[in-house]
Design a protein around this motif. Structure first.
Motif, PDB file in Angstrom:
ATOM      1  N   PHE A  81       0.876  -1.164   0.000  1.00 15.65           N
ATOM      2  CA  PHE A  81       0.000   0.000   0.000  1.00 15.65           C
ATOM      3  C   PHE A  81       0.913   1.213   0.000  1.00 15.65           C
ATOM      4  O   PHE A  81       1.727   1.366   0.905  1.00 15.65           O
ATOM      5  N   THR A  82       0.809   2.053  -1.020  1.00 16.43           N
ATOM      6  CA  THR A  82       1.782   3.131  -1.169  1.00 16.43           C
ATOM      7  C   THR A  82       1.136   4.500  -1.079  1.00 16.43           C
ATOM      8  O   THR A  82      -0.037   4.686  -1.443  1.00 16.43           O
ATOM      9  N   LEU A  83       1.927   5.443  -0.600  1.00 18.13           N
ATOM     10  CA  LEU A  83       1.558   6.852  -0.585  1.00 18.13           C
ATOM     11  C   LEU A  83       2.563   7.584  -1.465  1.00 18.13           C
ATOM     12  O   LEU A  83       3.768   7.489  -1.242  1.00 18.13           O
ATOM     13  N   LYS A  84       2.064   8.291  -2.467  1.00 15.31           N
ATOM     14  CA  LYS A  84       2.924   9.054  -3.358  1.00 15.31           C
ATOM     15  C   LYS A  84       2.677  10.537  -3.150  1.00 15.31           C
ATOM     16  O   LYS A  84       1.518  10.981  -3.100  1.00 15.31           O
ATOM     17  N   ILE A  85       3.775  11.273  -3.049  1.00 17.81           N
ATOM     18  CA  ILE A  85       3.694  12.733  -3.035  1.00 17.81           C
ATOM     19  C   ILE A  85       4.382  13.195  -4.308  1.00 17.81           C
ATOM     20  O   ILE A  85       5.580  12.956  -4.497  1.00 17.81           O
ATOM     21  N   ARG A  86       3.641  13.832  -5.182  1.00 14.39           N
ATOM     22  CA  ARG A  86       4.148  14.108  -6.537  1.00 14.39           C
ATOM     23  C   ARG A  86       5.244  15.153  -6.552  1.00 14.39           C
ATOM     24  O   ARG A  86       6.251  15.003  -7.216  1.00 14.39           O
ATOM     25  N   SER A  87       5.056  16.223  -5.864  1.00 14.45           N
ATOM     26  CA  SER A  87       6.014  17.324  -5.873  1.00 14.45           C
ATOM     27  C   SER A  87       6.117  17.845  -4.451  1.00 14.45           C
ATOM     28  O   SER A  87       5.299  18.643  -4.004  1.00 14.45           O
ATOM     29  N   THR A  88       7.129  17.341  -3.758  1.00  8.78           N
ATOM     30  CA  THR A  88       7.186  17.603  -2.323  1.00  8.78           C
ATOM     31  C   THR A  88       7.458  19.077  -2.011  1.00  8.78           C
ATOM     32  O   THR A  88       8.160  19.784  -2.746  1.00  8.78           O
TER      33      THR A  88
END
Lengths: 115, 116
Positions: A75-82
């Motif tokens: 199960f992943t959490l992505k932050i596109r542009s931190t």
């Protein structure tokens, strides 16, 4: 005892970069969550996920964030542009079901530092 | 809106003495209440919960908590503190009805320091 595992334990990234935080929930759990804790502040709900879709999300969980369950275990959490303010400890959690009296089981967290 | 208040940032207690960590809540309807503990560089560990029934609930590591509906409180207690109890304690609430998930609302946390 089964546990929620998270990787990486610590990630340092430059502002504007994409980050993916990974979690392996407990195997028979069906509901998954991400929370975050900015240093010295309270634990905040980000998002809950069930049956391959978001069940609920907070105001913090804007378009820069996304979650995915790419296979049967992760199960992943992505932050596109931190951004700098994304620096926090991110906790994954899981529960057997979504609407019962059971508790959430948390991982040990992934510390994200955005420079 | 649901909320949880932990009025004390830190509680200091001597080993062997009783300890209390305070929590009050605000929620429409009946609450589900939880206590979690966070040791340094670790995740949140479940301690105990109140769902219904007896107002005094017992949990892990000798901790207990008392639900008081009239005072909207759910204070965490332990009769005799240990140095190893030193950690950050979070109270959390969830509504019993409405909403689709097990979303918890956490308090700001109370640091418990037990002196030998």
């Amino acid at each position: 005892e089964p546990e929620v595992t998270q990787t990486p334990s610590h990630q340092v990234t430059q502002m504007g970069q994409e980050v993916i935080l990974r979690c392996v929930p407990i195997s028979n759990h069906l509901y998954f969550y991400w929370y975050r804790q900015i240093l010295g502040q309270k634990v905040e709900f980000l998002v809950s996920f069930y049956n391959n879709e978001i069940s609920e999300k907070s105001e913090i969980f804007d378009d820069q964030f996304s979650v995915e369950r790419p296979d049967g275990s992760n199960f992943t959490l992505k932050i596109r542009s931190t951004k700098l303010e994304d620096s926090a400890m991110y906790f994954c959690a899981s529960s057997v079901s979504g609407w019962d009296t059971g508790e959430l089981f948390f991982g040990e967290g992934s510390r994200l530092t955005v420079l | 809106a649901q909320s949880v208040a932990q009025p004390e940032d830190q509680v200091n207690v001597a080993e062997g003495n009783p300890l209390t960590v305070k929590c009050t809540y605000s929620v429409s309807g009946n609450p589900y209440l939880f206590w979690y503990v966070q040791y340094p560089n670790r995740g949140l560990q479940f301690l105990l919960k109140y769902i219904t029934g007896d107002n005094l609930v017992k949990g892990s590591y000798g901790f207990e908590a008392e639900f008081n509906k009239s005072q909207t409180s759910f204070h965490l207690k332990k009769p005799s503190a240990l140095v190893s109890d030193s950690a950050l304690y979070f109270c959390a609430v969830r509504k019993t009805a409405g909403g689709a998930t097990n979303k918890l609302i956490f308090g700001t946390g109370t640091l418990l320091a037990v002196q030998p």
